[in-house]
Each structure stands twice: as C-alpha cells, then as structure tokens.
Design a protein around this motif. Structure first.
Motif, short mmCIF file in Angstrom:
data_model
loop_
_atom_site.label_atom_id
_atom_site.label_comp_id
_atom_site.label_asym_id
_atom_site.label_seq_id
_atom_site.Cartn_x
_atom_site.Cartn_y
_atom_site.Cartn_z
N LEU A 20 4.87 6.93 -6.53
CA LEU A 20 4.38 5.83 -5.71
C LEU A 20 4.79 4.48 -6.27
CD1 LEU A 20 2.98 7.21 -3.50
CD2 LEU A 20 2.26 8.37 -5.55
N ASP A 21 5.39 4.49 -7.45
CA ASP A 21 5.94 3.28 -8.05
C ASP A 21 4.85 2.27 -8.40
OD1 ASP A 21 8.18 1.89 -8.96
OD2 ASP A 21 8.35 0.74 -7.10
N ARG A 75 4.82 -0.85 -14.07
CA ARG A 75 5.95 -1.60 -14.62
C ARG A 75 5.72 -1.77 -16.13
NH1 ARG A 75 7.97 -0.38 -10.62
NH2 ARG A 75 8.95 -1.62 -9.00
N TYR A 120 1.07 -2.11 -9.13
CA TYR A 120 0.80 -1.95 -7.69
C TYR A 120 -0.34 -0.94 -7.50
CZ TYR A 120 5.47 -4.03 -7.52
OH TYR A 120 6.57 -4.85 -7.69
N GLU A 180 -2.70 -0.55 -5.47
CA GLU A 180 -3.06 -0.09 -4.13
C GLU A 180 -2.21 1.09 -3.68
OE1 GLU A 180 -1.22 -2.73 -4.86
OE2 GLU A 180 -0.17 -3.57 -3.14
N MET A 201 -2.09 7.24 -5.40
CA MET A 201 -2.69 8.26 -4.56
C MET A 201 -3.31 9.39 -5.38
SD MET A 201 -0.33 8.28 -1.18
CE MET A 201 -1.61 9.05 -0.21
N CYS A 228 -2.51 11.36 -7.91
CA CYS A 228 -1.85 12.65 -8.11
C CYS A 228 -1.85 13.05 -9.59
CB CYS A 228 -0.42 12.61 -7.58
SG CYS A 228 0.71 11.61 -8.55
N LYS A 254 -10.74 9.45 -5.07
CA LYS A 254 -9.66 8.80 -4.32
C LYS A 254 -10.22 7.65 -3.51
CE LYS A 254 -6.82 12.82 -3.77
NZ LYS A 254 -5.50 12.30 -3.49
N PRO A 312 -10.29 6.75 6.12
CA PRO A 312 -10.35 5.67 7.11
C PRO A 312 -11.74 5.54 7.73
CG PRO A 312 -8.43 7.02 7.46
CD PRO A 312 -9.20 7.67 6.38
N HIS A 330 -13.41 5.30 10.58
CA HIS A 330 -14.20 6.09 11.51
C HIS A 330 -14.37 7.53 11.05
CE1 HIS A 330 -10.16 6.74 13.15
NE2 HIS A 330 -10.61 7.96 13.16
N LYS A 364 0.31 9.46 4.78
CA LYS A 364 -0.16 8.97 3.47
C LYS A 364 -1.63 9.25 3.23
CE LYS A 364 3.02 5.18 2.58
NZ LYS A 364 3.22 3.90 2.00
N THR A 365 -2.05 10.42 3.61
CA THR A 365 -3.44 10.74 3.28
C THR A 365 -3.50 11.28 1.87
OG1 THR A 365 -3.00 12.72 4.51
CG2 THR A 365 -4.35 11.04 5.57
N SER A 366 -4.70 11.50 1.39
CA SER A 366 -4.81 11.58 -0.06
C SER A 366 -4.35 12.89 -0.67
CB SER A 366 -6.25 11.31 -0.48
OG SER A 366 -7.08 12.37 -0.06
N HIS A 392 -1.64 14.73 -0.19
CA HIS A 392 -0.23 14.67 -0.55
C HIS A 392 0.11 13.33 -1.19
CE1 HIS A 392 1.62 17.95 2.19
NE2 HIS A 392 1.09 18.43 1.11
N GLN A 393 1.27 13.26 -1.74
CA GLN A 393 1.76 11.99 -2.21
C GLN A 393 2.44 11.29 -1.05
OE1 GLN A 393 4.16 12.32 -5.60
NE2 GLN A 393 2.63 13.39 -6.77
N ASN A 394 2.56 10.00 -1.14
CA ASN A 394 3.04 9.29 0.04
C ASN A 394 4.54 9.34 0.21
OD1 ASN A 394 4.17 7.43 -1.60
ND2 ASN A 394 3.24 5.68 -0.63
N MET A 397 0.70 -6.97 4.71
CA MET A 397 1.06 -6.05 3.64
C MET A 397 1.00 -4.59 4.12
SD MET A 397 1.88 -7.86 1.06
CE MET A 397 1.65 -7.00 -0.50
N LYS A 434 -0.13 -1.86 2.90
CA LYS A 434 -1.36 -1.08 2.76
C LYS A 434 -2.27 -1.26 3.98
CE LYS A 434 -4.13 1.54 0.54
NZ LYS A 434 -3.85 2.71 -0.29
N LEU A 451 -3.30 4.83 10.36
CA LEU A 451 -4.06 6.05 10.06
C LEU A 451 -5.33 6.10 10.91
CD1 LEU A 451 -3.99 8.50 8.24
CD2 LEU A 451 -5.05 7.15 6.43
N GLU A 452 -5.94 4.95 11.13
CA GLU A 452 -7.17 4.94 11.92
C GLU A 452 -6.91 5.35 13.36
OE1 GLU A 452 -9.97 1.88 9.39
OE2 GLU A 452 -9.28 1.25 11.37
N ASP A 475 8.40 -8.34 -2.66
CA ASP A 475 9.46 -7.86 -3.55
C ASP A 475 9.99 -6.53 -3.02
OD1 ASP A 475 7.78 -5.78 -4.35
OD2 ASP A 475 7.08 -6.83 -6.13
N HIS A 505 9.77 -3.52 -4.11
CA HIS A 505 8.79 -2.43 -4.06
C HIS A 505 8.12 -2.42 -2.69
CE1 HIS A 505 5.19 -0.04 -5.29
NE2 HIS A 505 4.54 -0.91 -4.53
N TYR A 506 7.69 -3.60 -2.27
CA TYR A 506 7.00 -3.68 -0.99
C TYR A 506 7.94 -3.49 0.19
CZ TYR A 506 2.72 -5.15 -3.29
OH TYR A 506 1.59 -5.17 -4.07
N LYS A 534 7.76 0.08 0.86
CA LYS A 534 6.48 0.44 1.47
C LYS A 534 6.43 -0.05 2.92
CE LYS A 534 5.20 2.03 -2.48
NZ LYS A 534 4.92 3.43 -2.79
#
Ligand SMILES: Cc1cc2nc3c(=O)[nH]c(=O)nc-3n(C[C@H](O)[C@H](O)[C@H](O)COP(=O)(O)OP(=O)(O)OC[C@H]3O[C@@H](n4cnc5c(N)ncnc54)[C@H](O)[C@@H]3O)c2cc1C
Lengths: 382, 566
Positions: free
Chosen positions: A22-23, A26, A341, A343, A346, A348, A366, A370, A372, B202-204, B206-208, B431, B433, B440-441, B479, B481-482, B485
């Motif tokens: 997920l990077d 740093r 970063y 945010e 995840m 793992c 975790k 979401p 709802h 991107k739910t929890s 699995h990895q994204n 952003m 996220k 996702l919602e 940057d 990285h973003y 994303k």
C-alpha cells in the motif's frame, strides 16, 4: 491499522518500505552517523541517500546527489576499486550491494544528459592547466558554480593518461563536450610553460585570478617557478584545500599527490574548486572545508531477509531494472522509517512480519466499515 | 520527446506480478528471451498470492474429472464454460505437480494422502491445503520468483500502467509512471498481458492492490468485459480480518442471529446450513438484519478441539493477528464475533479465449483479470486458475510475440496520455481516500450488491454518474504516491459503473447474482453471459448465449434451488 514505529528499535533497513504493497512508509535518511560504505568512500558519496532515491526510482535526483561529490560517475564506476563494498552491511547477510555497478549505471545516464549553459554568476576567471580527470573535475565544479573557466591542455584531446583506455577515452570526450556545453572553455594543444619564469604573470595578464595546476606527473622534480615542492618532488599543497605555497595557485591530481588514484584525483579537483571558489569570493581557502570526523552507523543484520544480487553483465554493468533491484538491497544504514501515508494502511501486517528489528506495531483492528454498513448490520451500536 | 520519459521495450510485457503474472512470465520465456513484469506494488511482492493460504483446487489421481465438472455446473447454476472448466481441472494436476517440483509443500494426512478441505457442501470438490498453515502463499511466491530469476525475467516494482497503446488494431505497448517518483515510462512490446486482477473495492480483507487498474485499461483498449454483475462478497469479523472461513464452515462453524438461531439451517439453507459460499450466508444475513434479528455472529463453539487445533495459525500474518487479538482479550476460537458482509472484488473480467487472448490482437488477460467466476467461489480456485491460465497464456503470448515484428509505436499519442495523467501531479484537490469511501458506500448498500433490485441499481447508477461527473474531475495528487491512489479510485468508480450496468442487464437470479425483482432463473432463454464494452465513450452491455449443445453436461439440478429466500 498501522500504529507506530519504535524509533529506538528501527535500524532504517527499509524492509517496510520495500514490502508494503500500500506504500505507507518512507525513510528519513538524514543522520549525523554515516553508513559504513560512505565512511570507506574516498569521495564521500552520500551512498545512503543515492540508494534510497533509487529505491524510489528517483533516477535524476539520485544522479544529482551523486554529482555533488563525484563529477564523472561514468569513469568512477569503472575505475574505482570500490572500497565501499567491503564494509557493506549486506556482506554479513549475503553479498555486498553492487555499489560500483549502480554508480556506472548512473554514470551512463549522466553521459546521456543534455547539458545547457550554466548561468554565469561570477566575473573572476579561473584557469585550469591540464585536462586529465583531476583538472576536468576542478573545471566541472568551478563551471557548475558559475565561474568562467578556461582549461589549457597540451594534448590533442582531454583525458590525460586515461586516453590510453579506449572506453575511458570515449567517456572523457563526452564529459569534455558536456563541460563545454556548460560554458567552460577548453583550449587544446596549448602547452603552458609552467617551468618558465613568467607563467603566472602571463595568466594574470589574461585576468585569471586563480590557477589550478593539474598537469600530471610530467612536472615531477621540476619546479614550477615560485612554488614549493614536497619531499617526493611534487607541488606541495594543503591536504584539505590543495592550495600551494602561493595563495592563488592550487595543484591537484598527480601534480600534487603521490600515488593518486583516479578517484582521489577527481576528489582533489573537486576540493580545489571549492577552495578556489572561497578565495575568489574573499574568504580563506579552507572555509568550511575541514573534514569532519564522522561516526558510523552500526548494523545488526540478524533476522534480515536475504536478497541475491541482481546478475550484472559481463562488464559488471546493470540495466535500469537491475539498478533499481540492486538499490533495494541497500539497507540504508543509519536511516529511520516513518509512517508517511497512514490512511492507506489495510492492516495486512506485511510490514510487521518483515521488520527484522521488531520495531513496527500494527493494531489488528481495521478501519470502520462504510457508514451504512455500520448502521444496518451493527444496529447503530456505535 | 520529453527527455524525462524512460523508454523500454520487450517481447512480452506482463502487467502485474501476482501468481498469474509470474506463471505467464515463466512460460512466455519458452518462446522469447525478453519478458518484462511490471507491478505497481513493491518489486517482487507477488500480488495477493503472498497473503494467501496456498489452498489449491486439484482433482487428485483416481478422482473423476466429470464428477468435478458436474459439481461445478451444479454450483454455478448452469452458467459454466464447461470446456474451459474441464480443461482447467485437467491442467490443475500438471500445475500441482509443477508446484511440488518447485519445492512446494502441500499438507498431508498421517496416512500420507493429501490433506483436503471439502467445499460448499459439494460432494466432490475439495481444496488441497498447503503446509505450514499461514505460509502457503508466501512459499508459492518465493518458488515462482526463484524460477523467474533463473530465467532472467526482467521485473520492475512501483510501476503503474495507466494506458495501453495500440498500432492500428493491435496492441503495441503501454504507458505508466513510477509510483514513487512520478517519472513517466513508455514500454513498447510485441504482446501485452493483463495480469492485474480485475479490481475491487479496497475492503479490508484484501489488500488494495486489487483496486481496479484493469477495467479502465481493458475498456480503453477496446477489450470486452464479461460477468461484471458478479462480485465476490465475503464476510468478515466487524473489526478485524480472519482468513479461512472456507475451511472453518465445513468443520462446524456457523452463523447465528441475535436470538442465537442457526438461521441458515433452520430456514434459508435447510440442507447444508452455513456450509456454503459466503454469498448465500450474506444474503440471509441481510434478510435477518432487515427482520430485526441482527447483529449476526460467527459461532465456532461446534468445531471439535482437533479442528480448532488444526486451524490455529502457526505462522505469517495470521499468527500475528491471532496473538494481537488475544492481547486485546479476543480469542477467535472461544469468543463469538459479530460478522458483517463485505464486497471485495469483482468476479467479472476481461473476455478471452481459452489461451487468454482478448479481442484485441496482442492483448491477453490472465488470472483474476480474466472472467471465470459467477459470484460463487470455492476456496483454492484462484491459485489453481492463476497457474493454469498463466501457464497457457504465457505460451500463447510468447508464441504470438515471437511471430511478430515490434509494432510501430505512436509516441505522440503515448506522450499525450502521459501528460493527461501527470497533469494531476503537484495539485491539491479531493483526496483518493474520500473517494474510495464514497464509491464503497454506493456499492455496499445491500440492495445494490446483495439483494439487488432495478430501483436500487438505478439510483446507484445515478449516484455513480454524479460522482464521476462532479467529484472525480476535482481529484488531484499532491505527490506521485497519491497519483497512483487517484487512478485506483477512479478505476474503482469505473468498475462500479460496470458492475451496476451488468447487474441491470441480467434480469434473473442465478449463482452469485440475486435480483429481488427477478428472484428466479430466466428459463425462457438459454443461459447467457452479460458482456460489456465501450462504444462511443459509453458502456454498453449485450448478451452472449452459452453453446449448451456443445457441452457434455445438460444442467438439470441447480445449487440455488436448495435455498429459500422467502
Ligand atoms: C488473505 C487471502 C487468502 C487467500 N487464500 C487463497 C487460497 O488459499 N487459495 C486460493 O486459491 N486463493 C486464495 N486467495 C485469493 C488469491 O490469492 C488471489 O485471487 C490470486 O492470488 C490472484 O492472483 P492474480 O495474479 O490474478 O492477481 P493479483 O495477485 O491481484 O496480482 C495482480 C497484480 O497486478 C498489479 N497491478 C494491478 N494493476 C496494475 C497496474 N495498473 N499497473 C501495474 N501493476 C498493476 C498488482 O499490484 C498485483 O501485484 C486469497 C487471497 C487473500 C487476500
């Protein structure tokens, strides 16, 4: 979610940066303590920073960083005996990082760069006598700093003794052309009668305010008029600034050093250029030039993952992807990881399972689902 | 050309270095010397394989492939490419042996036979498990990587591909950037393989990394997507992750409602109870919660002690997870946990032939980027399919590349694509996220992804259209990285639109797709695929009928019929 990195425990090996999909991480490479490779490097290249930049594929920044201390990496990568690789922490784990291969790759990238004229920032001119690598090095740094520079070379081409090697000769030709593109003047087939009586006056008449003698061993035993000689018959210089007994005259490379390696010749040129810059701006030659004593970051490689070296070509060269892979073998000794970063975490646990120092803590909880989903399935409990 | 751009060229470019990508590379080398894998994740991380349990679907010696096929056709409610599935099962044996030859350890029983886990209440299908527990996937990754290094396969990490480039109809390469420096990259290739996974939300669990790179790549290149109405809906503890429910359910784990009732066995699934695909459990969870009988808990008290002992994680991230949860006072095997549904990955994918070729010459898709599944899943199938499809697609793409000259390359167009993407860099804006959660919602609403209906799907489509028109253009990337994303977020929105449109196009219920307004199979037409493509910049769906008369099994029994949703 990622929770913390224990600063005391973190050794900066970068396992987290190298494995987090997920990077999130740093490195901070700034540290008073230098890495063992850097301590062994005659040029004091900031290898930790260079490799870290490469780990991020920041190719040109890595090259710029290398060029701060090494003017001609395409030559150094090929000529240096690589004392840096011996103390490499990786050595204890599998094999040292192929630091020289990386430098050669960056050097070849350097040769391909198109250089534009450096804006002239100074009025006072400097002369460099001799276009071997020591002289070219001095000229490179002086030009880079915006000084008008003229290099006088007796031979038909730049390169000095390195012309005897065809690979080095062609590299030198490119560097010489780059130097000219940056704005330096290169006068070939122009022998300066250094042993004659009036060479300094001649140069001063041409308005050169500082002179760097880089004429090789040729002068050995002969006295360039007015300069003191060392016991071995070379021009006597200050070991830090390469200033001779005359304030405005400097000597570098074989003209001043016994058994100078190619790398040390380039280093002497770089240092002399800095000292020339100092005097041309009214300071003492040695301003800011005393080598500080550094402590060296220590490294415990226990628990670290092995990574076999990227196979280099028959001449030791690395491709782009080879260089990037090889840079990832560097343990960036003495740096420190941080959460850049958060945010994107995840949960793992890859960072924590890979951290050899046990410095990372991931909380098993975790992020919340979401909105709802919470409402519907958890019955508004939160 | 911009001097910043790195230009590479290769015979076969593989986008994605997961299990499927690594298999593809290994086999493509039979035909060509130069194979390059690029992955947006760290170099050699190995995709989701590195996290997986290493369970592997394989019919062992003595087992009848037709019995397995019969199970699958039944499980998929007839929506099964039978030729392809039969071939996969046969090849699974070869790939299983390949893994053993590479040094992989599969778990064995005390009598020496392979340790297998039954699946979804099906009589024949079993997954063979890896040993030690918690290391299976990591070991597979290492074994494949060793093979690739020995073959001098070129590999690059932290490179994200953003667009495929074509020469006329055929693919000629790709463009992308280094995710940690933002430096642009052009890669010329004779053949290109999408080994990216199709994407998800991107739910929890699995990895994204599974986040939607390939939907935009495939559609803009003119490839078609199939089965996008199907998604893997998993279900997980409310606050943490736990992998292995495919194995725990057969051992006796079950779901209970707030009254402590085994609602699956008592009502929805009288024959096999909770021992089915998570998707069916999730449907019932929604109905129970709607009826006021939530929250739903996972009950492990009926798993016999030796079962628990066999599933206590021994290594890897699951071991750490277990230890840390215990430190928080949570013991997975003695406490009762609230579980919630979780939509994870699309199970649709790029439409290909049996050798991974798409309708775009030179473009291939493999592994989870390919379309295989229909919303239901048996544990161990992904790694099996990654290996079988990777093997065959690698050979096919390699052969194609070796027969072709390097195609001409449109540098001007490639540069323009790069400029468009890199223009987001260094700017401030919405952003990723926030965008991820917003998308996702939309899709986690139970009437959009679990018990679907035309009304809810249409409202979701409006919302996604609004998000794509009014929020996505205001995204930016401070940057590089973003920037990665951002592209993932945007891809997630595109994927969601494809999911909703395909869901609207399937006006029946079958396998993993349930429509409250069409709760039955549509028996008036032969089974069909929903295929989605881009026409004039818009997503269009159409139906393609399965060639049932060419298939050995004419479906007469349907897995869905054992459930009762009323
Ligand atoms: C916890 C867990 C346990 C599992 N257990 C099992 C199991 O026991 N058995 C089983 O069969 N399956 C299991 N799975 C599923 C299985 O691991 C995956 O489905 C499978 O590995 C997918 O392989 P793949 O190569 O198709 O895709 P991936 O592994 O997702 O690889 C895709 C790669 O492409 C890269 N990529 C994507 N887009 C781009 C882009 N635009 N540019 C560059 N790179 C890109 C990604 O970074 C990634 O590395 C498990 C999964 C998880 C998460």
């Amino acid at each position: 979610m990622i929770s913390s990195i224990d600063e005391e425990k973190c050794t900066g090996c970068g396992s987290c940066v190298k494995t987090c999909a997920l990077d999130v991480f740093r490195l901070d490479t700034r540290n008073e303590k230098i890495a063992p490779c850097m301590a062994a490097c005659p040029a004091r290249n900031d290898l930790r920073e260079i490799h870290y930049l490469l780990q991020q594929s920041r190719l040109d920044e890595a090259l710029d960083c290398l060029k701060l201390t090494m003017p001609f990496p395409a030559l150094a990568g090929r000529l240096c005996r690589r004392p840096c690789e011996r103390p490499c922490s990786r050595h204890a784990l599998d094999e040292s990082v192929n630091i020289g291969g990386i430098e050669t790759f960056l050097g070849d990238r350097d040769l391909a760069r198109a250089l534009s004229p450096v804006p002239r920032r100074h009025i006072f001119k400097a002369a460099v006598i001799g276009a071997g690598i020591a002289g070219l090095s001095a000229a490179w740094y002086l030009t880079k700093s915006g000084f008008p520079v003229t290099v006088f070379e007796a031979g038909e081409k730049a390169g000095g003794h390195l012309r005897s090697d065809s690979v080095c000769a062609s590299i030198i030709d490119i560097y010489a052309a780059q130097l000219q593109a940056m704005g330096a003047e290169l006068r070939l087939e122009c022998r300066f009668p250094l042993t004659g009586p009036s060479w300094r006056e001649e140069l001063e008449d041409l308005d050169f305010r500082a002179i760097v003698i880089a004429a090789g061993s040729e002068l050995k035993g002969k006295t360039p008029c007015g300069l003191e000689l060392s016991d071995s018959g070379r021009i006597k210089v200050d070991p830090h600034t390469f200033q001779s007994s005359v304030r405005t005259v400097f000597a570098v490379g074989d003209a001043a050093l016994d058994n100078a390696s190619d790398v040390l010749s380039m280093v002497s040129g770089r240092r002399a250029a800095q000292a020339v810059g100092n005097i041309l701006q009214g300071a003492n030659a040695d301003m800011g030039m005393h080598v500080r004593l550094h402590t060296v970051a220590s490294r415990d490689v226990s628990g670290m993952e092995q990574r076999s070296p990227h196979p280099a070509g028959s001449d030791g060269s690395l491709t782009l992807e080879g260089t990037l892979e090889e840079s990832l073998r560097c343990l960036t000794c003495g740096s420190r990881a941080y959460i850049a970063y958060p945010e994107d975490c995840m949960t793992c646990f890859a960072c924590e399972t890979h951290c050899p120092a046990g410095a990372i803590d991931v909380d098993p909880f975790k992020e919340f689902h979401p909105r709802h989903l919470d409402r519907r399935f958890i019955g508004g409990r939160k | 050309m911009n001097a910043n751009i790195t230009v590479l060229s290769t015979d076969v470019l593989i986008i994605g270095g997961g299990s499927a990508g690594m298999w593809t590379a290994k086999m493509a080398r039979r035909h060509v010397d130069d194979v390059l894998i690029v992955d947006k994740g760290p170099l050699d991380w190995g995709g989701l394989c590195s996290m997986s349990d290493g369970n592997f679907i394989v019919p062992h010696e003595g087992e009848n492939l037709m019995d397995w096929l019969d199970d699958i056709v039944y499980y998929y409610d007839g929506l099964c490419d039978q030729k392809e599935t039969l071939a996969t099962l046969a090849k699974a044996r070869e790939r299983f042996r390949d893994y053993e030859a590479m040094g992989h350890t599969f778990a064995r029983n005390p009598d020496g036979s392979y340790h297998t886990a039954p699946q979804r209440g099906l009589p024949h299908i079993k997954a063979t498990t890896s040993a030690p527990l918690g290391k299976g996937g990591q070991n597979m990754r290492r074994e494949l990587l060793t093979a690739l290094k020995a073959l001098n396969v070129r590999r690059m990490g932290n490179v994200m591909i953003t667009r495929l480039i074509k020469d006329g109809d055929a693919v000629s390469g790709a463009v992308g950037f280094f995710t940690r420096s933002g430096l642009p990259l052009i890669i010329r290739a004779r053949a290109v393989v999408l080994a990216t996974g199709i994407g998800g939300w991107k739910t929890s669990y699995h990895q994204n990394s599974i986040s939607s790179g390939c939907v935009e790549l495939a559609l803009t290149a003119g490839a078609k997507l199939r089965s996008m109405e199907f998604a893997g809906i998993w279900n997980t503890p409310e606050r943490f992750a736990w992998t292995g429910q495919s194995v725990l359910l057969p051992l006796g784990a079950r779901f209970l409602n707030s009254r402590g009732e085994d609602f699956m066995l008592n009502h929805y699934s009288p024959i096999i109870g909770s021992k089915t695909d998570t998707l069916y459990n999730v449907r019932a969870m929604v109905l129970e919660t709607r009826a006021g009988r939530g929250p739903i808990t996972f009950d492990v008290s009926r798993i016999p002690p030796e079962g628990i002992a066999s599933r206590r994680p021994e290594a890897g991230w699951m071991k750490l997870n277990d230890t840390k949860l215990k430190a928080k006072g949570i013991d997975f095997f003695t406490d009762t946990q609230v579980w919630v549904p979780q939509i994870q990955t699309s199970q649709g994918g790029v439409q290909t032939d049996s050798e991974g070729a798409t309708c775009v010459p030179g473009l291939y898709a493999v592994g989870t980027a390919q379309s295989h599944l229909v919303g239901v899943y048996f544990g161990g199938f992904s790694l099996c399919q990654a290996a079988t499809s990777g093997h065959d697609t690698g050979l096919a793409a390699g052969a194609y590349a070796s027969s072709k000259e390097m195609p001409a390359f449109d540098f001007g167009f490639a540069e323009k694509c790069l400029d468009d993407e890199l223009a987001h860099l260094g700017r401030q804006g919405i952003m990723p996220k926030d965008m991820d959660v917003t998308v996702l919602e939309v899709v986690t609403a139970s009437d959009v992804s679990i018990l679907k209906s035309a009304g809810a799907l249409s409202r979701a489509l409006d919302r996604i259209t609004e998000i794509r028109a009014e929020l996505i253009p205001y995204m930016a990337a401070p940057d590089s990285h973003y920037l990665g994303k951002l592209i993932e977020s945007r891809g997630m929105a595109t994927l969601t639109e494809a999911y909703i449109r395909s869901s609207l196009a399937r006006t029946e219920s079958r396998a993993g797709h349930f429509r409250e307004d069409f709760p039955l199979r549509d028996e008036s037409t032969p089974p069909y695929w929903v295929v989605l493509s881009m026409e004039d910049g818009k997503m269009k769906t159409h139906r393609e009928y399965l060639p049932m008369d060419e298939y050995p099994i004419k479906p007469t029994r349907f897995y869905m019929d054992q459930f009762n949703w009323s």
